[in-house]
Design an enzyme around this catalytic site. Structure first.
Site: not given
Ligand code: ATP
Ligand code: MG
Length: 559
Positions: A44, A272, A282
């Protein structure tokens, strides 16, 4: 909690068969998906990528690469409010820097809004979705209920399809206010899985979208949009993190209840990545930036990919770390010492050795007429092809202040009054006396073969170039700041490490004045360092990537 083992060279050669590799290989063997492997990384664009995302990137791109497939980079921009061009660009830069290539497969989820609208209309037409007039509070609190008790059906659940279709069109035409109506799937109000209790598929939001402008005032929810994006793009294996596991039945429901989707994607979830001594969402990272706790999103203390890059970490080290952590379904906290170990291991092979003194003590050589003007120094003992270089020598040197002691404790093998020490590449120093701030020494050539127990590093004071050297420590002083804050009812900011950045003014051998931004070196005996992009002619700035002391190797050796 910490479940990694030290990465062995053999593991790098034959990667561990984790469950996702296994699934993909089984699918290929069974001839599923026409023998194709298509994955996607769907960030995102609402922040910078961090090392957790690096894990997802390595898995998504890595699995495709390993199996002759392709991986799409898709901006998951279904949420109209908070995306920015800056983030979209940085995401592309970071994925490329990590070593991956999406080829021509760069997509925006928002490009599919038209098709998604049509899919939602199809579900309504089939009686599988309806326009609901309950407010968000009503449907999510009062009506949805909490398992084991069943929820109550919405009074709009049996609204005729034609009426729902007409209202859905009115929603799109902007005839209703935000939240006045929404489209919900008709699934099961008694399901133990809350996500199946008539979830919302479409909602009204009178908000401009960075990509589609004011074309839309209805937007799909993540749960509706994601399976469709995957199906439209022909994704075969939709890999995501464990929090989406409970959403999978809805993902499958969406796919299974629509006709004519171009493909049948499947979702698989892995744990994760969490890392000690940092925070990894983020939102939190942006908070640290906005509050000025760090110097920016790419501050070398940040776990962002930009921060790690600026600190001097390599893509190879990050990929090795992800491989070492492994892919499982168990939530765990990975030790940052393992990441540092991977960085050392990689930089040891590739970083040129240089001489630098961070806390100088002046040495004056008395037999100045006997000394050479320069010495040959080995660029990298791990890589013979890196050759040697000339380093200027002179009768005035800087050595590290703690490499000299007037009243040394027992077993101090460095420079002491009356004692001798080897100096790297340049023979020996024997300390004659201290005069003011200077340590007066006699120099002996390497052939002198004095019996000494220590070797210290040095730079020629007449030739060395001053440099700002930024020494980083962990951003937080506790292993799991968010968990500790929650357990103790505190704010996680309380656990920020006040000493996470210390700045020294050191002296480096003159050749380093020509180093390029982000170039990495080992300063002998001090650690691995990287030229900061702030560095310019006349003002050298280095970041310490990592010290030489490998705490992880010690832990692993004991285990
Ligand atoms: P955050 O929780 O840090 O804001 P998010 O999950 O909202 O991260 P996205 O941009 O939606 O971030 O994630 C893009 C991809 O990265 C998704 O497929 C998500 O599952 C993966 N992802 C995000 N954080 C992690 C993590 N800590 N470990 C592994 N994969 C991750
Ligand atoms: Mg997200």
């Amino acid at each position: 909690m910490k479940n990694e083992s030290i990465p062995e060279p053999s593991e790098a050669a034959a990667p561990a068969k984790h469950f996702i590799r296994q699934i993909i290989e089984d699918d290929l063997r069974a001839g599923k998906n026409g023998g194709r492997v298509v994955t996607r990384f769907p960030p995102e664009p609402n922040g910078y990528l961090h090392i957790g995302h690096a894990k997802a990137i390595c898995i998504d791109f890595g699995m495709a690469l390993e199996h002759g497939g392709e991986c799409h980079l898709r901006m998951d921009d279904t949420n109209p409010t908070k995306e920015e061009v800056e983030y979209i660009e940085s995401i592309q830069e970071d994925v490329r820097w990590l070593g991956f290539d999406w080829g021509k497969h760069f997509y925006f989820a928002s490009d599919y809004f038209g098709r998604m609208f049509d899919c939602c209309a199809e579900l309504i037409r089939k009686g599988k979705a309806y326009v609901c007039g309950l407010t968000q509070d009503e449907w999510s609190k009062t009506y949805r209920g909490a398992p084991p008790a069943a929820g109550q059906p919405s009074p709009y659940r049996d609204r005729p399809a034609e009426e729902s279709l007409r209202l859905f069109e009115e929603m799109r035409a902007g005839k209703h206010a935000d939240g006045a109506l929404c489209v919900r799937a008709k699934i099961d109000m008694a399901s133990p899985n809350l996500h199946l209790r008539d979830p919302v598929l479409y909602r009204i939001l009178h908000a401009g979208h960075p990509h589609t402008g004011n074309t839309w005032c209805v937007y799909p929810t993540y749960d509706f949009a994601h399976p469709l994006e995957d199906a439209f793009e022909g994704i075969t294996h939709s890999l995501c993190t464990l929090e989406f596991e409970v959403h999978r039945p809805l993902y499958d429901w969406v796919i299974d209840n629509l006709d004519n989707l171009p493909s049948r994607p499947r979702q698989y979830e892995f744990a994760r990545l969490n890392l000690t001594y940092t925070v990894m969402s983020k939102r939190r990272l942006l908070e640290l930036v906005n509050e000025g706790r760090v110097r920016g999103w790419d501050d070398p203390r940040m776990p962002t990919i930009g921060g790690l890059r600026r600190r001097g970490y390599t893509p190879e080290a990050i990929r090795a770390f992800v491989e070492a952590v492994g892919v499982t379904k168990f939530e765990s906290l990975s030790d940052v010492a393992l990441l540092e170990h991977c960085v050392r291991d990689d930089l040891n092979k590739r970083a040129a050795r240089r001489l630098a003194v961070l806390n100088p003590r002046r040495v004056v050589i008395e037999n100045a007429s006997e000394i050479p003007a320069e010495v040959d120094a080995v660029n990298n003992p791990e890589d013979k092809s890196a050759g040697t270089r000339k380093v200027p020598f002179s009768s005035e040197l800087f050595v590290e202040a703690d490499d000299f002691m007037e009243n040394p404790p027992p077993k101090y093998f460095r420079l002491t009054p009356g004692g001798s020490v080897r100096i790297r590449y340049a023979g020996f120093l024997t300390c004659l006396r201290v005069e003011g701030d200077a340590v007066v020494c006699r120099w002996s050539p390497p052939e002198a073969a004095l019996k000494v127990k220590g070797t210290i590093h040095w730079v020629s004071a007449k030739h060395a170039v001053p440099a700002e050297v930024r020494l980083y420590d962990r951003l937080f002083s506790v292993e799991d700041p968010m968990a500790k804050a929650a357990a103790e009812g505190k704010d996680y900011h309380e656990f920020l490490n006040p000493d996470s950045l210390k700045t020294a003014t050191g002296f480096v051998e003159p050749g380093l004045a020509a180093a390029n931004p982000l170039e990495r070196f080992q300063f002998e005996r001090l650690g691995y360092f990287c030229v900061d992009p702030d560095s310019k002619a006349g003002r050298l700035v280095f970041n310490r990537a990592v010290t030489l002391k490998d705490t992880w190797a010690k832990v692993a050796a004991k285990a």
